[in-house]
Scaffold this motif. Structure first.
Motif, PDB file in Angstrom:
ATOM      1  N   ASN A  57       0.827  -1.222   0.000  1.00 15.53           N
ATOM      2  CA  ASN A  57       0.000   0.000   0.000  1.00 15.53           C
ATOM      3  C   ASN A  57       0.856   1.264   0.000  1.00 15.53           C
ATOM      4  O   ASN A  57       0.530   2.252  -0.662  1.00 15.53           O
ATOM      5  N   ASN A  94       0.830   4.169  -2.725  1.00 14.41           N
ATOM      6  CA  ASN A  94       0.583   5.580  -2.365  1.00 14.41           C
ATOM      7  C   ASN A  94       1.610   6.498  -3.011  1.00 14.41           C
ATOM      8  O   ASN A  94       1.278   7.597  -3.466  1.00 14.41           O
ATOM      9  N   SER A 138       0.735   6.983  -6.583  1.00 12.92           N
ATOM     10  CA  SER A 138      -0.720   7.140  -6.770  1.00 12.92           C
ATOM     11  C   SER A 138      -1.091   8.056  -7.948  1.00 12.92           C
ATOM     12  O   SER A 138      -2.195   7.963  -8.484  1.00 12.92           O
TER      13      SER A 138
END
Lengths: 249, 228
Positions: free
Chosen positions: A206, A210, A213
């Motif tokens: 994750n 990010n 992103s």
């Protein structure tokens, strides 16, 4: 390696018979519902096949890890570790057979579910409804360009994450059985360690997503696939190394 | 054939094997003697590659224990270990699948000699019959080194002599055998060398005949003296 895989399949044969029997019962339920013209029951049967597909895949994954737990915990381990095969082959056979079993279990359920769904649509949708449905699909296809490359990437992402779920399990079990003396609590320690490691890797994934992103979805998906490929390879090599150099059974 | 140098195995604060050094030669029968918990099984498992030493080296034909040594060393564990779904025949097929030196015909003969049946479920056998199955599967291999850990455990007193004779007949002249047992009486007459292990240490090792002459005692008497 094929011979090792043969015995891995045999160890989980009983559950495959049960899973196949459940599929048989659900298909029969669907067939009977169609024959006696009970639309609701046919719909329920189709939904159940879809639902059981996911649980069956998950069960096969958990069972393959449970078999490895038994291989490490009980005297049955001698069957595996006395054979003149390298730890890379032994572990590779286990991982490949686990992934294949999950894949084919879900594939067969998926095919039957799609077939039942198609029969249901043909039988219970009026011709007009069916035409509307086809038209809608065509409209969607015309208005939204289907990116097949991206679709393949998504399928690959799902595949490498499923492989990760299995490979992480083998790594954690090998690590814990190397570090901790075998007791009744060992399986529980493995479970806790698995959750922690899983959380750690998913958090890292994750965090990376990010950072990128603002990149395109294709880029994000590619990075995620690469991330899990690297993690899976590292976990496999680390597990086999531990098994070869440190693990005692 | 096999050289062990300062081999040690510890489990946290417990030492199972402490600095064992010994060499095994071709074509000899060794008795690995010691009471329960003396470290015999751990030592054998290290040679078989199931347990990794904490320190020290074990070399088989000058190579570390690994895939090649597993091809040539046949280990008979003291416990039953076959998969629960296997029949006696399946056990033979499993061995044939993985060990090039496994002889299915010899296995069938040993199974018949041991009064077992191919269709019997391995998990349903009595402890004595299960012990015979392990012996048959192990001896049907033409291994260079046999490690037999308590092969007479679970076998009744009448059948023990037959099992010992079967072992001696099944093993080739060039092969070596290490038999661990606390049933020293059954082994005294057949072994060439003895290795006494006490609290994980190798306390006495040598030719059986030489030890008997030097000490003026049988191996059984010596065993009682050391471990009493």
């Amino acid at each position: 390696m094929l011979k090792l895989m043969k015995y891995e399949f045999k160890k989980q044969m009983f559950s495959k018979i049960i899973i196949a029997a459940i599929l048989g019962v659900l298909t029969l339920y669907f067939g009977i519902a169609c024959v006696i013209d009970k639309e609701t029951h046919a719909a329920i049967a189709t939904m159940l096949i879809f639902t059981v597909m996911v649980f069956a895949g998950l069960y096969v994954a958990v069972e393959s890890l449970s078999v490895y737990d038994k291989d490490l915990k009980t005297k049955q381990s001698y069957m595996l570790f006395l054979v003149p095969k390298s730890s890379y082959e032994i572990l590779g056979a286990k991982m490949i057979s686990a992934v294949l079993q999950i894949f084919f279990t879900m594939l067969i359920y998926g095919i039957v579910a799609v077939l039942c769904g198609s029969v249901f649509l043909i039988k219970y949708s009026s011709v007009r409804e069916l035409m509307t449905l086809v038209q809608n699909i065509l409209e969607i296809n015309y208005s939204v360009r289907v990116d097949w490359g991206f679709a393949v990437q998504k399928i690959l992402t799902v595949f490498v994450t499923w492989v990760f779920i299995v490979v992480l399990g083998y790594f954690v079990e090998t690590l814990i059985y190397t570090l901790v003396h075998k007791t009744k609590l060992t399986s529980f320690i493995v479970f806790v360690a698995y959750i922690l490691c899983f959380w750690g890797v998913v958090s890292a994934d994750n965090a990376i997503l990010n950072v990128i992103s603002k990149s395109s979805q294709v880029m994000q998906s590619s990075v995620e696939i690469l991330f899990f490929l690297v993690i899976n390879t590292l976990l496999y090599v680390a597990s086999a190394w531990l098994m070869d150099k440190k693990l005692s059974v | 054939m096999l050289n062990c140098s300062d081999v040690k195995k510890t489990y946290f604060n417990k030492t199972a094997v402490e600095n064992i050094s010994l060499s095994l030669e071709n074509g000899k029968i060794y008795a690995l003697l010691g009471p329960n918990g003396s470290g015999k099984t751990t030592f054998m498992k290290m040679i078989a590659g199931l347990v990794k030493p904490t320190s020290g080296t074990i070399l088989y034909e000058n190579e570390p224990i690994g895939v090649q040594s597993k091809r040539e060393i046949a280990y008979l564990p003291t416990e039953s270990f076959f998969y629960s779904f296997m029949t006696v025949k399946d056990v033979g097929i499993y061995y044939r699948d993985f060990f090039e030196d496994f002889d299915m015909e010899k296995y069938a003969k040993l199974i018949a000699d041991m009064d077992l049946r191919m269709e019997d479920k391995a998990s349903k056998l009595s402890s004595g019959m299960a012990a015979k199955l392990k012996i048959a599967a192990t001896l049907a291999r033409a291994a260079k080194l046999y490690l037999l850990d308590e092969p007479l455990n679970g076998i009744d007193i009448i059948a023990r002599e037959k099992v010992v004779t079967t072992i001696l007949n099944a093993v080739g002249e060039e092969s070596s055998v290490v038999i661990s047992s606390h049933l020293v009486d059954e082994l005294e007459a057949v072994v060439d060398s003895v290795i006494f292990i006490k609290e994980g240490r190798n306390i006495l090792q040598g030719e059986a005949e030489q030890i008997r002459e030097q000490r003026g005692k049988s191996i059984v008497e010596l065993y009682k003296e050391i471990y009493a």
